[in-house]
Design an enzyme around this catalytic site. Structure first.
Site, PDB file in Angstrom:
ATOM      1  N   CYS A 173       0.834  -1.201   0.000  1.00 42.63           N
ATOM      2  CA  CYS A 173       0.000   0.000   0.000  1.00 42.63           C
ATOM      3  C   CYS A 173       0.869   1.251   0.000  1.00 42.63           C
ATOM      4  CB  CYS A 173      -0.924  -0.005   1.222  1.00 42.63           C
ATOM      5  SG  CYS A 173      -2.102   1.352   1.253  1.00 42.63           S
ATOM      6  N   CYS A 174       1.902   1.266   0.832  1.00 41.75           N
ATOM      7  CA  CYS A 174       2.810   2.417   0.873  1.00 41.75           C
ATOM      8  C   CYS A 174       3.533   2.590  -0.458  1.00 41.75           C
ATOM      9  CB  CYS A 174       3.822   2.237   1.996  1.00 41.75           C
ATOM     10  SG  CYS A 174       3.147   2.460   3.659  1.00 41.75           S
ATOM     11  N   CYS A 224      -1.027   8.304   7.306  1.00 46.21           N
ATOM     12  CA  CYS A 224      -2.338   7.977   6.744  1.00 46.21           C
ATOM     13  C   CYS A 224      -3.308   7.592   7.857  1.00 46.21           C
ATOM     14  CB  CYS A 224      -2.208   6.825   5.747  1.00 46.21           C
ATOM     15  SG  CYS A 224      -1.353   7.268   4.220  1.00 46.21           S
ATOM     16  N   CYS A 281      -3.453   3.932   9.389  1.00 50.85           N
ATOM     17  CA  CYS A 281      -2.226   3.398   9.993  1.00 50.85           C
ATOM     18  C   CYS A 281      -1.605   4.343  11.020  1.00 50.85           C
ATOM     19  CB  CYS A 281      -1.210   3.084   8.890  1.00 50.85           C
ATOM     20  SG  CYS A 281      -1.800   1.885   7.676  1.00 50.85           S
ATOM     21  N   CYS A 312       7.454   4.133   5.711  1.00 45.75           N
ATOM     22  CA  CYS A 312       6.509   3.940   4.620  1.00 45.75           C
ATOM     23  C   CYS A 312       7.170   3.369   3.374  1.00 45.75           C
ATOM     24  CB  CYS A 312       5.830   5.259   4.268  1.00 45.75           C
ATOM     25  SG  CYS A 312       6.978   6.510   3.655  1.00 45.75           S
TER      26      CYS A 312
END
Length: 237
Positions: free
Chosen positions: A116-117, A197, A200, A223
């Site tokens: 995702c990062c 984010c 998280c 990240c």
């Protein structure tokens, strides 16, 4: 000159320099070439952004909007940029095609936060850094972990990364913000010393590491923007 040697020479040159002197040199360093500041507009970001506004306000500032940030961060970004007169803030977003292909439902962070990062932050920033020889960050040694030995200058892939605030303490950050009457991120007062984010990020207790609320309960500590030797940073088990 090889980038590693350039970073080491600049770090030696500025070993006793104040942060504003490091920043002033970095934005005009012909050996590094074009440079941008990368800012999260997070808890402490306003310090370095203010310095930049006093030295070279037309310097590109790259802000990665992962499309999962807190609304407070998005509002703060716009307000701070206007307040400081930063004239080239570039909002960087993940590619729409990539989102549709790899995270169409927006749930990738639940089962693969590294992916995702990479999708929402690392890859968009890498595209935005095309053409730059270096970039400036607000990282500090007080963040702990791999940042505990953070140098002022370092080689980062094919670029030089500059960390003018590497040696700053949290007290010094707070004093600078107060002295210059700078606006704080509104979430700091709510116990968020590090803000990323929304899915998280959690608050951190006063006796915890400032980044304890990032990816809480996971080994992950970065990240991906600040990989070390190509590896994802992990907490010690």
């Amino acid at each position: 000159m090889p980038l590693k040697e350039l970073a080491e020479r600049r770090a030696l040159l500025h070993r006793k320099s104040e942060a504003d002197a490091v920043l002033r040199h970095a934005v005009s360093d012909l050996a590094i070439g074009p440079i941008a500041m990368v800012s999260s507009f997070g808890a402490d970001s306003v310090v370095l952004l203010h310095m930049l506004s006093q030295i070279a306000p037309a310097t590109p500032v790259l802000f990665v909007d992962t499309e999962m940030l807190f609304d407070a961060t998005l509002t703060y970004q716009r307000e701070v940029a206007e307040h400081l007169g930063l004239s080239d803030v570039r909002v960087v977003k993940p590619a729409r095609e990539a989102l549709l292909e790899r995270d169409v439902d927006g749930v990738l962070h639940h089962f693969d936060p590294d992916a995702c990062c990479a999708l929402r932050k690392t890859e968009p920033l890498e595209r935005a850094l095309t053409g730059f020889g270096g970039w400036i960050t607000g990282r500090k040694r007080i963040h702990g972990g791999e940042r505990a030995s953070l140098p002022l200058y370092e080689k980062s892939g094919s670029r030089i990364k500059v960390n003018p605030l590497a040696t700053w303490t949290q007290a010094r950050v707070a004093d600078y913000i107060t002295h210059h009457g700078l606006p704080r991120h509104p979430m700091v007062a709510g116990g968020f010393p590090s803000i990323g984010c929304q899915p998280c990020t959690t608050p951190a207790q006063s006796d915890e590491d400032p980044r304890a609320g990032r990816w809480r309960g996971q080994a992950k500590t970065e990240c991906g923007i600040h990989f070390k030797d190509g590896a994802v940073m992990r907490r010690a088990s």
